[in-house]
Write an enzyme that holds these catalytic residues in place. Structure first.
Site, PDB file in Angstrom:
ATOM      1  N   ASN A 267      48.503 -41.780  64.008  1.00 24.03           N
ATOM      2  CA  ASN A 267      47.669 -40.606  64.301  1.00 24.03           C
ATOM      3  C   ASN A 267      46.359 -41.024  64.979  1.00 24.03           C
ATOM      4  OD1 ASN A 267      49.532 -38.807  63.255  1.00 24.03           O
ATOM      5  ND2 ASN A 267      48.647 -38.829  61.193  1.00 24.03           N
TER       6      ASN A 267
ATOM      7  N   THR B  95      35.699 -59.721  52.115  1.00 25.13           N
ATOM      8  CA  THR B  95      34.344 -59.326  52.479  1.00 25.13           C
ATOM      9  C   THR B  95      33.693 -58.634  51.285  1.00 25.13           C
ATOM     10  OG1 THR B  95      35.066 -59.096  54.764  1.00 25.13           O
ATOM     11  CG2 THR B  95      33.012 -57.998  54.179  1.00 25.13           C
TER      12      THR B  95
ATOM     13  N   LYS C 163      49.953 -53.198  56.918  1.00 21.83           N
ATOM     14  CA  LYS C 163      49.034 -53.769  57.914  1.00 21.83           C
ATOM     15  C   LYS C 163      49.801 -54.494  59.009  1.00 21.83           C
ATOM     16  CE  LYS C 163      45.008 -52.558  56.157  1.00 21.83           C
ATOM     17  NZ  LYS C 163      44.019 -51.741  56.885  1.00 21.83           N
TER      18      LYS C 163
ATOM     19  N   ASP D 151      42.966 -36.307  55.263  1.00 22.56           N
ATOM     20  CA  ASP D 151      43.899 -37.412  55.051  1.00 22.56           C
ATOM     21  C   ASP D 151      44.479 -37.784  56.411  1.00 22.56           C
ATOM     22  OD1 ASP D 151      46.075 -39.026  54.564  1.00 22.56           O
ATOM     23  OD2 ASP D 151      46.763 -37.896  52.811  1.00 22.56           O
ATOM     24  N   VAL D 152      44.108 -38.946  56.913  1.00 24.14           N
ATOM     25  CA  VAL D 152      44.509 -39.308  58.285  1.00 24.14           C
ATOM     26  C   VAL D 152      46.011 -39.566  58.399  1.00 24.14           C
ATOM     27  CG1 VAL D 152      42.225 -40.230  58.823  1.00 24.14           C
ATOM     28  CG2 VAL D 152      44.018 -41.784  58.073  1.00 24.14           C
TER      29      VAL D 152
ATOM     30  N   ARG E 198      38.048 -55.777  42.514  1.00 21.99           N
ATOM     31  CA  ARG E 198      38.083 -57.015  43.289  1.00 21.99           C
ATOM     32  C   ARG E 198      37.240 -58.071  42.582  1.00 21.99           C
ATOM     33  NH1 ARG E 198      37.902 -54.618  49.500  1.00 21.99           N
ATOM     34  NH2 ARG E 198      36.812 -52.813  48.663  1.00 21.99           N
TER      35      ARG E 198
ATOM     36  N   PHE F  54      33.652 -48.958  51.634  1.00 20.03           N
ATOM     37  CA  PHE F  54      32.665 -50.035  51.626  1.00 20.03           C
ATOM     38  C   PHE F  54      32.364 -50.502  53.066  1.00 20.03           C
ATOM     39  CE2 PHE F  54      32.940 -54.857  51.520  1.00 20.03           C
ATOM     40  CZ  PHE F  54      31.573 -55.051  51.523  1.00 20.03           C
TER      41      PHE F  54
ATOM     42  N   TYR G 185      50.717 -53.067  50.947  1.00 28.29           N
ATOM     43  CA  TYR G 185      49.517 -53.308  51.760  1.00 28.29           C
ATOM     44  C   TYR G 185      49.833 -54.262  52.912  1.00 28.29           C
ATOM     45  CZ  TYR G 185      44.576 -54.552  52.655  1.00 28.29           C
ATOM     46  OH  TYR G 185      43.344 -54.763  53.219  1.00 28.29           O
TER      47      TYR G 185
HETATM   48  P1  NAD Z   1      37.533 -49.117  50.743  1.00 24.74           P
HETATM   49  O1  NAD Z   1      38.626 -48.745  49.806  1.00 24.74           O
HETATM   50  O2  NAD Z   1      36.154 -49.245  50.231  1.00 24.74           O
HETATM   51  O3  NAD Z   1      37.491 -48.135  51.986  1.00 24.74           O
HETATM   52  C1  NAD Z   1      38.630 -47.548  52.536  1.00 24.74           C
HETATM   53  C2  NAD Z   1      38.332 -46.089  52.834  1.00 24.74           C
HETATM   54  O4  NAD Z   1      39.502 -45.475  53.410  1.00 24.74           O
HETATM   55  C3  NAD Z   1      38.011 -45.289  51.573  1.00 24.74           C
HETATM   56  O5  NAD Z   1      36.822 -44.559  51.758  1.00 24.74           O
HETATM   57  C4  NAD Z   1      39.207 -44.373  51.393  1.00 24.74           C
HETATM   58  O6  NAD Z   1      38.904 -43.185  50.735  1.00 24.74           O
HETATM   59  C5  NAD Z   1      39.652 -44.190  52.832  1.00 24.74           C
HETATM   60  N1  NAD Z   1      41.050 -43.778  52.956  1.00 24.74           N
HETATM   61  C6  NAD Z   1      42.133 -44.347  52.408  1.00 24.74           C
HETATM   62  N2  NAD Z   1      43.243 -43.662  52.737  1.00 24.74           N
HETATM   63  C7  NAD Z   1      42.835 -42.640  53.534  1.00 24.74           C
HETATM   64  C8  NAD Z   1      43.519 -41.592  54.200  1.00 24.74           C
HETATM   65  N3  NAD Z   1      44.849 -41.451  54.124  1.00 24.74           N
HETATM   66  N4  NAD Z   1      42.807 -40.715  54.928  1.00 24.74           N
HETATM   67  C9  NAD Z   1      41.449 -40.845  55.028  1.00 24.74           C
HETATM   68  N5  NAD Z   1      40.755 -41.810  54.417  1.00 24.74           N
HETATM   69  C10 NAD Z   1      41.440 -42.709  53.685  1.00 24.74           C
HETATM   70  O7  NAD Z   1      37.993 -50.507  51.417  1.00 24.74           O
HETATM   71  P2  NAD Z   1      37.161 -51.470  52.367  1.00 24.74           P
HETATM   72  O8  NAD Z   1      36.988 -52.754  51.677  1.00 24.74           O
HETATM   73  O9  NAD Z   1      35.985 -50.787  52.912  1.00 24.74           O
HETATM   74  O10 NAD Z   1      38.214 -51.709  53.540  1.00 24.74           O
HETATM   75  C11 NAD Z   1      38.109 -51.009  54.771  1.00 24.74           C
HETATM   76  C12 NAD Z   1      39.193 -51.481  55.724  1.00 24.74           C
HETATM   77  O11 NAD Z   1      39.063 -52.883  55.961  1.00 24.74           O
HETATM   78  C13 NAD Z   1      40.603 -51.252  55.184  1.00 24.74           C
HETATM   79  O12 NAD Z   1      41.452 -50.889  56.257  1.00 24.74           O
HETATM   80  C14 NAD Z   1      40.981 -52.616  54.659  1.00 24.74           C
HETATM   81  O13 NAD Z   1      42.381 -52.825  54.677  1.00 24.74           O
HETATM   82  C15 NAD Z   1      40.266 -53.552  55.624  1.00 24.74           C
HETATM   83  N6  NAD Z   1      39.990 -54.847  55.002  1.00 24.74           N
HETATM   84  C16 NAD Z   1      38.967 -54.977  54.108  1.00 24.74           C
HETATM   85  C17 NAD Z   1      38.758 -56.212  53.507  1.00 24.74           C
HETATM   86  C18 NAD Z   1      37.640 -56.447  52.534  1.00 24.74           C
HETATM   87  O14 NAD Z   1      37.510 -57.543  52.025  1.00 24.74           O
HETATM   88  N7  NAD Z   1      36.795 -55.488  52.242  1.00 24.74           N
HETATM   89  C19 NAD Z   1      39.605 -57.303  53.799  1.00 24.74           C
HETATM   90  C20 NAD Z   1      40.644 -57.101  54.694  1.00 24.74           C
HETATM   91  C21 NAD Z   1      40.827 -55.878  55.305  1.00 24.74           C
HETATM   92  N1  UDP Z   2      40.573 -62.433  40.531  1.00 27.92           N
HETATM   93  C1  UDP Z   2      40.213 -62.991  39.316  1.00 27.92           C
HETATM   94  N2  UDP Z   2      39.593 -62.178  38.420  1.00 27.92           N
HETATM   95  C2  UDP Z   2      39.299 -60.872  38.657  1.00 27.92           C
HETATM   96  C3  UDP Z   2      39.668 -60.322  39.908  1.00 27.92           C
HETATM   97  C4  UDP Z   2      40.309 -61.135  40.813  1.00 27.92           C
HETATM   98  O1  UDP Z   2      40.452 -64.159  39.062  1.00 27.92           O
HETATM   99  O2  UDP Z   2      38.721 -60.225  37.771  1.00 27.92           O
HETATM  100  C5  UDP Z   2      41.213 -63.318  41.537  1.00 27.92           C
HETATM  101  C6  UDP Z   2      42.514 -62.788  42.110  1.00 27.92           C
HETATM  102  O3  UDP Z   2      43.601 -63.163  41.306  1.00 27.92           O
HETATM  103  C7  UDP Z   2      42.539 -63.484  43.474  1.00 27.92           C
HETATM  104  C8  UDP Z   2      41.053 -63.580  43.863  1.00 27.92           C
HETATM  105  O4  UDP Z   2      40.333 -63.424  42.649  1.00 27.92           O
HETATM  106  O5  UDP Z   2      43.041 -64.785  43.355  1.00 27.92           O
HETATM  107  C9  UDP Z   2      40.619 -62.503  44.847  1.00 27.92           C
HETATM  108  O6  UDP Z   2      41.023 -61.245  44.353  1.00 27.92           O
HETATM  109  P1  UDP Z   2      40.603 -59.865  45.000  1.00 27.92           P
HETATM  110  O7  UDP Z   2      41.255 -58.800  44.211  1.00 27.92           O
HETATM  111  O8  UDP Z   2      39.125 -59.797  45.161  1.00 27.92           O
HETATM  112  O9  UDP Z   2      41.186 -59.903  46.478  1.00 27.92           O
HETATM  113  P2  UDP Z   2      42.485 -60.514  47.191  1.00 27.92           P
HETATM  114  O10 UDP Z   2      41.955 -61.632  47.998  1.00 27.92           O
HETATM  115  O11 UDP Z   2      43.462 -60.997  46.176  1.00 27.92           O
HETATM  116  O12 UDP Z   2      43.012 -59.388  47.988  1.00 27.92           O
END
Ligand code: NAD
Ligand code: UDP
Length: 325
Positions: free
Chosen positions: A101, A177, A151, A57-58, A188, A12, A147
């Site tokens: 890596n 996000t 991180k 796979d990274v 989510r 995403f 997770y």
């Molecule tokens: P996402 O799951 O949509 O994207 C993650 C991507 O990483 C996927 O395309 C997945 O296939 C790829 N991936 C996972 N493991 C891999 C591996 N071993 N080798 C190669 N590719 C791999 O998630 P996202 O929401 O786009 O999140 C992207 C990054 O931002 C992540 O690192 C996540 O932890 C961080 N992040 C996102 C949010 C959010 O709200 N979206 C919040 C906090 C942190």
């Molecule tokens: N949540 C919820 N219903 C759903 C999915 C999530 O009430 O169908 C709640 C979840 O328990 C958390 C918040 O929404 O309190 C955000 O969840 P999400 O999985 O989006 O991300 P998180 O911030 O927990 O990583």
């Protein structure tokens, strides 16, 4: 013009980042293994003359043998709680070996490096809102630990490469996000509520819904990322929207916007669910002149429209494994 390698490019956030970097005139190398990403997100850019893609796979290695890279942006990792809890070992590995890596690749190329960290490093925070100097309150072996600890390790190994090897590093802590191209079945809260409302089903609030989140539109995040790559700062930087909502308030907002009259049901609370989350963005404001610009209602409009167009989720298979996309 800059040559940028983005891990997690089919995800995403990664796909929005690729789009912005190509739009800014850069060459982009995407890397993904589709663990939680979508092939369609790669196909969006495949014909672009400045985009190339490596399926890998990274955690096992980064098989890049092209021209010198200027930036390495490490975004690969499942991010949705149902995804990372389904793949806990892969999640730990991509935060640990995957990050190392990516750091080694950056070191070899003399490239600037960024790692996508998360508000989850604050765990279930006892300080509110969360500034970068708060060390967090994380259960080290609970269901979210794969997770959170991955991180935290990713941040630690990034700082070690900076201190020990002088690598030019950046760390962002991303808060919840949302936006177009989230995987419809990612589980989510934004995707669940919007798709439930589009299907005319009850919205599922976990627990009493008093837990809070602060929702950032993806364009704001990408703007913050680009700005941080342009300044020199090595400590962690929060990127999130400080407008805080309870999950129940958010359910009502989605219901009223997408499916007025739909029921809101309460299901069992999620284990170790952080009870409050809101970024303190003072640092990003001062360092980057950055603040989120897209209010939730506006971002939700764009997201709902995109979800409508993309169609309903395929849903998990009967064996509980997410459907391949
Ligand atoms: P996402 O799951 O949509 O994207 C993650 C991507 O990483 C996927 O395309 C997945 O296939 C790829 N991936 C996972 N493991 C891999 C591996 N071993 N080798 C190669 N590719 C791999 O998630 P996202 O929401 O786009 O999140 C992207 C990054 O931002 C992540 O690192 C996540 O932890 C961080 N992040 C996102 C949010 C959010 O709200 N979206 C919040 C906090 C942190
Ligand atoms: N949540 C919820 N219903 C759903 C999915 C999530 O009430 O169908 C709640 C979840 O328990 C958390 C918040 O929404 O309190 C955000 O969840 P999400 O999985 O989006 O991300 P998180 O911030 O927990 O990583």
């Amino acid at each position: 013009m800059t040559r940028v390698l983005v891990t997690g490019s089919a995800g995403f956030v990664g796909s929005h980042l690729v789009e912005r970097l190509l739009g800014d005139g850069h060459h982009v190398v995407g890397v993904d293994n589709y663990l939680s990403g979508q092939r369609g997100n790669t196909e969006l850019f495949l014909g672009h003359p400045r985009f190339t893609f490596i399926e890998a796979d990274v955690s096992l290695g980064l098989p890049y043998a092209g021209e010198r890279l200027d930036w390495v942006l490490h975004f690969a990792s499942p991010a949705s709680p149902p995804h990372y809890q389904q793949f806990p070992v892969e999640t730990l590995m991509v935060g640990a070996q995957g990050t190392q890596n990516a750091l080694d690749l950056a070191l070899g190329h003399g490239a600037r490096f960024m790692v996508a960290s998360t508000s989850e490093v604050y765990g279930d925070p006892q300080v509110h809102p969360q500034p970068e100097d708060y060390w967090g309150h994380v259960n080290p072996n609970g269901v979210r630990s794969c997770y959170d600890e991955a991180k935290r390790y990713a941040e630690a190994v990034t700082m070690a490469y900076h201190r020990h090897h002088g690598l030019d590093t950046r760390i962002i802590r991303i808060f919840n996000t949302y936006g177009p191209r989230m995987r419809a079945d990612d589980g989510r809260v934004v995707t669940n509520f919007v798709h439930q409302a589009l299907r005319g089903e009850a919205l599922t609030v976990y627990g009493d819904g008093s837990q809070t989140r602060s929702f950032q539109y993806v364009d704001d995040l990408v703007e913050g990322i680009v700005r941080l790559m342009g300044v020199t700062y090595h400590g962690p930087v929060n990127l999130g929207n400080p407008d805080e909502f309870t999950v129940l308030e958010f359910a009502r907002l989605v219901r009223d916007r997408v499916g007025p009259g739909l029921e809101i049901v309460h299901l069992e609370a999620a284990q170790d669910d952080p009870q409050q989350r809101r970024p303190d963005i003072t640092l990003a404001r001062e360092l980057l002149g950055w603040a989120p610009r897209v209010p939730l209602r506006e971002g939700l409009e764009a997201t709902v429209a995109a979800f409508r167009e993309a169609g309903p989720p395929r849903g998990p298979r009967a064996d509980g494994v997410w459907a391949a996309t």
